[in-house]
Scaffold this active site. Structure first.
Site, mmCIF file in Angstrom:
data_model
loop_
_atom_site.group_PDB
_atom_site.id
_atom_site.type_symbol
_atom_site.label_atom_id
_atom_site.label_comp_id
_atom_site.label_asym_id
_atom_site.label_seq_id
_atom_site.Cartn_x
_atom_site.Cartn_y
_atom_site.Cartn_z
ATOM 1 N N ILE A 98 -12.986 62.642 83.231
ATOM 2 C CA ILE A 98 -13.022 61.989 84.554
ATOM 3 C C ILE A 98 -12.162 60.719 84.539
ATOM 4 O O ILE A 98 -11.418 60.456 85.486
ATOM 5 C CB ILE A 98 -14.481 61.699 84.965
ATOM 6 C CG1 ILE A 98 -15.220 63.039 85.195
ATOM 7 C CG2 ILE A 98 -14.545 60.820 86.208
ATOM 8 C CD1 ILE A 98 -16.708 62.911 85.461
ATOM 9 N N ASP A 138 -11.019 52.801 75.647
ATOM 10 C CA ASP A 138 -11.922 53.846 75.146
ATOM 11 C C ASP A 138 -12.137 53.582 73.660
ATOM 12 O O ASP A 138 -11.643 52.575 73.139
ATOM 13 C CB ASP A 138 -11.306 55.254 75.385
ATOM 14 C CG ASP A 138 -12.372 56.335 75.542
ATOM 15 O OD1 ASP A 138 -13.234 56.449 74.641
ATOM 16 O OD2 ASP A 138 -12.370 57.059 76.552
ATOM 17 N N ASP A 144 -15.025 49.031 72.440
ATOM 18 C CA ASP A 144 -16.384 49.565 72.541
ATOM 19 C C ASP A 144 -17.028 48.858 73.735
ATOM 20 O O ASP A 144 -17.257 47.643 73.702
ATOM 21 C CB ASP A 144 -17.162 49.262 71.257
ATOM 22 C CG ASP A 144 -18.597 49.796 71.330
ATOM 23 O OD1 ASP A 144 -19.057 50.169 72.431
ATOM 24 O OD2 ASP A 144 -19.257 49.810 70.279
ATOM 25 N N TYR A 190 -30.646 58.737 79.723
ATOM 26 C CA TYR A 190 -29.445 58.772 80.571
ATOM 27 C C TYR A 190 -29.835 58.620 82.032
ATOM 28 O O TYR A 190 -29.224 57.857 82.791
ATOM 29 C CB TYR A 190 -28.712 60.088 80.325
ATOM 30 C CG TYR A 190 -27.465 60.315 81.156
ATOM 31 C CD1 TYR A 190 -26.247 59.750 80.785
ATOM 32 C CD2 TYR A 190 -27.488 61.131 82.291
ATOM 33 C CE1 TYR A 190 -25.092 59.979 81.533
ATOM 34 C CE2 TYR A 190 -26.343 61.365 83.043
ATOM 35 C CZ TYR A 190 -25.146 60.784 82.653
ATOM 36 O OH TYR A 190 -24.013 61.023 83.396
ATOM 37 N N LYS A 204 -28.722 55.529 84.475
ATOM 38 C CA LYS A 204 -27.970 55.702 85.726
ATOM 39 C C LYS A 204 -28.763 55.153 86.920
ATOM 40 O O LYS A 204 -28.164 54.650 87.881
ATOM 41 C CB LYS A 204 -27.612 57.178 85.942
ATOM 42 C CG LYS A 204 -26.588 57.717 84.933
ATOM 43 C CD LYS A 204 -25.221 57.063 85.075
ATOM 44 C CE LYS A 204 -24.155 57.716 84.199
ATOM 45 N NZ LYS A 204 -22.841 57.072 84.282
ATOM 46 N N VAL A 233 -20.000 68.264 86.968
ATOM 47 C CA VAL A 233 -18.545 68.411 86.853
ATOM 48 C C VAL A 233 -18.264 69.475 85.801
ATOM 49 O O VAL A 233 -18.899 69.500 84.745
ATOM 50 C CB VAL A 233 -17.905 67.062 86.429
ATOM 51 C CG1 VAL A 233 -16.393 67.171 86.406
ATOM 52 C CG2 VAL A 233 -18.348 65.940 87.370
HETATM 53 N N1 LIG Z 1 -19.342 65.454 83.529
HETATM 54 C C1 LIG Z 1 -20.301 65.385 84.428
HETATM 55 O O1 LIG Z 1 -20.838 66.409 84.872
HETATM 56 C C2 LIG Z 1 -20.745 64.058 84.986
HETATM 57 C C3 LIG Z 1 -21.674 64.074 86.034
HETATM 58 C C4 LIG Z 1 -22.115 62.848 86.541
HETATM 59 C C5 LIG Z 1 -21.617 61.665 86.040
HETATM 60 N N2 LIG Z 1 -20.716 61.688 85.007
HETATM 61 C C6 LIG Z 1 -20.246 60.400 84.505
HETATM 62 O O2 LIG Z 1 -18.838 60.374 84.456
HETATM 63 C C7 LIG Z 1 -18.418 59.410 83.478
HETATM 64 C C8 LIG Z 1 -17.322 60.032 82.619
HETATM 65 O O3 LIG Z 1 -17.856 61.109 81.859
HETATM 66 P P1 LIG Z 1 -17.060 62.462 81.544
HETATM 67 O O4 LIG Z 1 -17.845 63.562 82.091
HETATM 68 O O5 LIG Z 1 -15.626 62.322 81.888
HETATM 69 O O6 LIG Z 1 -17.257 62.546 79.955
HETATM 70 P P2 LIG Z 1 -16.216 62.333 78.784
HETATM 71 O O7 LIG Z 1 -17.007 62.459 77.523
HETATM 72 O O8 LIG Z 1 -15.030 63.218 78.955
HETATM 73 O O9 LIG Z 1 -15.755 60.816 78.999
HETATM 74 C C9 LIG Z 1 -16.567 59.718 78.655
HETATM 75 C C10 LIG Z 1 -15.685 58.729 77.896
HETATM 76 O O10 LIG Z 1 -16.461 57.565 77.575
HETATM 77 C C11 LIG Z 1 -16.086 57.164 76.293
HETATM 78 N N3 LIG Z 1 -17.115 56.333 75.651
HETATM 79 C C12 LIG Z 1 -18.326 56.711 75.180
HETATM 80 N N4 LIG Z 1 -18.942 55.682 74.596
HETATM 81 C C13 LIG Z 1 -18.108 54.615 74.702
HETATM 82 C C14 LIG Z 1 -18.175 53.268 74.269
HETATM 83 N N5 LIG Z 1 -19.234 52.795 73.576
HETATM 84 N N6 LIG Z 1 -17.132 52.459 74.545
HETATM 85 C C15 LIG Z 1 -16.041 52.931 75.215
HETATM 86 N N7 LIG Z 1 -15.915 54.191 75.635
HETATM 87 C C16 LIG Z 1 -16.941 55.032 75.371
HETATM 88 C C17 LIG Z 1 -15.876 58.455 75.527
HETATM 89 O O11 LIG Z 1 -15.113 58.251 74.337
HETATM 90 C C18 LIG Z 1 -15.188 59.314 76.556
HETATM 91 O O12 LIG Z 1 -13.780 59.249 76.485
HETATM 92 C C19 LIG Z 1 -19.676 59.010 82.711
HETATM 93 O O13 LIG Z 1 -20.132 57.757 83.176
HETATM 94 C C20 LIG Z 1 -20.668 60.092 83.084
HETATM 95 O O14 LIG Z 1 -21.997 59.645 82.992
HETATM 96 C C21 LIG Z 1 -20.264 62.854 84.467
#
Ligand SMILES: NC(=O)c1ccc[n+]([C@@H]2O[C@H](COP(=O)([O-])OP(=O)(O)OC[C@H]3O[C@@H](n4cnc5c(N)ncnc54)[C@H](O)[C@@H]3O)[C@@H](O)[C@H]2O)c1
Length: 264
Positions: free
Chosen positions: A25, A44, A64, A157, A161, A190
């Site tokens: 995302i 990241d 981080d 989680y 949120k 997603v």
């Molecule tokens: N995928 C879904 O269905 C979905 C649904 C609702 C909300 N979200 C939200 O979307 C956002 C992005 O998630 P995504 O689905 O793209 O997942 P993803 O795992 O592809 O991306 C999340 C990113 O956060 C980074 N991350 C994790 N811990 C970290 C830290 N301590 N410091 C810095 N970076 C860190 C990871 O390395 C990763 O690149 C999140 O907040 C997630 O909760 C996702």
């Protein structure tokens, strides 16, 4: 903190920062915000070499998000390299499965430190800087429908949120007079990123999930990015403290079944 700039397309637009910018995302948001005219800086956990491969030509810093000092240093570095960040996208997230009964202190701490604490302080630090410089801005939290509907199989989680939503509302209240609008995009499911990884591990889960969504369609990262762009748009002068819920109607169906439904 390892800092590195991999270059950026020159532009006079606002500077955007995106945490978790190498995730599915985050990358879609970066591309969409650049197309909307922003100079985009990502952070990241991965080293700069990985970022250069995944997102060449984007400004990148290894941060981080749970480490307050690293976040502060990152924002200062972006300001020096580009300009004061005024589009702040709090996107980094982790999901660690665990019901309420199974949640350990370590699981709780890790989940909240990234999803809630890290996002809050990124927003607060950036908003303070904008206010000091008298710059209007936009802060967008990537929340989740899990902040609205209990997700007992991922309790920490879901709690994080929900907390993020209240953080968004408090920040929106405090910074509205400074022209800093604070909102949340709350995706449903997603077909990528955190839930994409889960679906890939379990056969048939993708189709079962799609069937559960009232509109029978899963979100793409680009759908989420489009929501972020609309909230950052300079024509949005009024929406603050709000949730843009992109869940295909999932929330209308109410809570998920208990993760302990079959337990004693
Ligand atoms: N995928 C879904 O269905 C979905 C649904 C609702 C909300 N979200 C939200 O979307 C956002 C992005 O998630 P995504 O689905 O793209 O997942 P993803 O795992 O592809 O991306 C999340 C990113 O956060 C980074 N991350 C994790 N811990 C970290 C830290 N301590 N410091 C810095 N970076 C860190 C990871 O390395 C990763 O690149 C999140 O907040 C997630 O909760 C996702």
């Amino acid at each position: 903190m390892e800092a590195s700039a991999t270059g950026n397309t020159p532009s006079q637009g606002p500077t955007a920062v995106i945490s978790g910018g190498l995730g599915d995302i985050g990358r879609a948001i970066a591309i969409a915000l650049r197309a909307a005219g922003a100079r985009v800086a990502l952070s990241d956990l991965a080293p700069a070499k990985t970022a250069a491969q995944r997102m060449p030509s984007f400004h990148y810093t290894r941060v981080d998000i749970a480490d307050y000092q690293q976040v502060k240093t990152w924002l200062q570095a972006v300001e020096r390299s580009l300009s004061v960040p005024t589009w702040i996208i709090c996107n980094a997230g982790v999901v660690i499965p665990g019901s309420s009964r199974a949640t350990s202190p370590a699981l709780w701490e890790k989940t909240l430190s990234v999803n809630l604490t890290g996002s809050f302080f990124l927003a607060q630090l950036a908003a303070e800087r904008m206010a000091k410089k008298k710059l209007p801005g936009r802060i967008v939290f990537i929340g989740s429908w899990a902040g609205e509907v209990p997700h007992p199989q991922i309790t920490a989680y879901s709690v994080a949120k929900a907390g993020l939503r209240m953080a968004m509302k408090c920040l929106a209240t405090d910074y509205a007079a400074y022209g800093i609008l604070v909102n949340e995009v709350a995706p449903g499911i997603v077909d990528a990123g955190l839930s994409g990884k889960m679906m890939a591990r379990t056969p048939h889960l993708r189709e079962k999930t799609r069937q559960r969504i009232p509109v029978r369609r899963m979100l793409t990262p680009e759908d989420v990015a489009q929501g972020v762009v609309s909230l950052c748009d300079s024509r949005n002068l009024h929406m603050t403290g709000s949730v843009l819920l992109l869940d295909g109607g999932l929330t209308l169906k109410g809570p998920l079944p208990s993760s302990n439904a079959d337990a004693d």
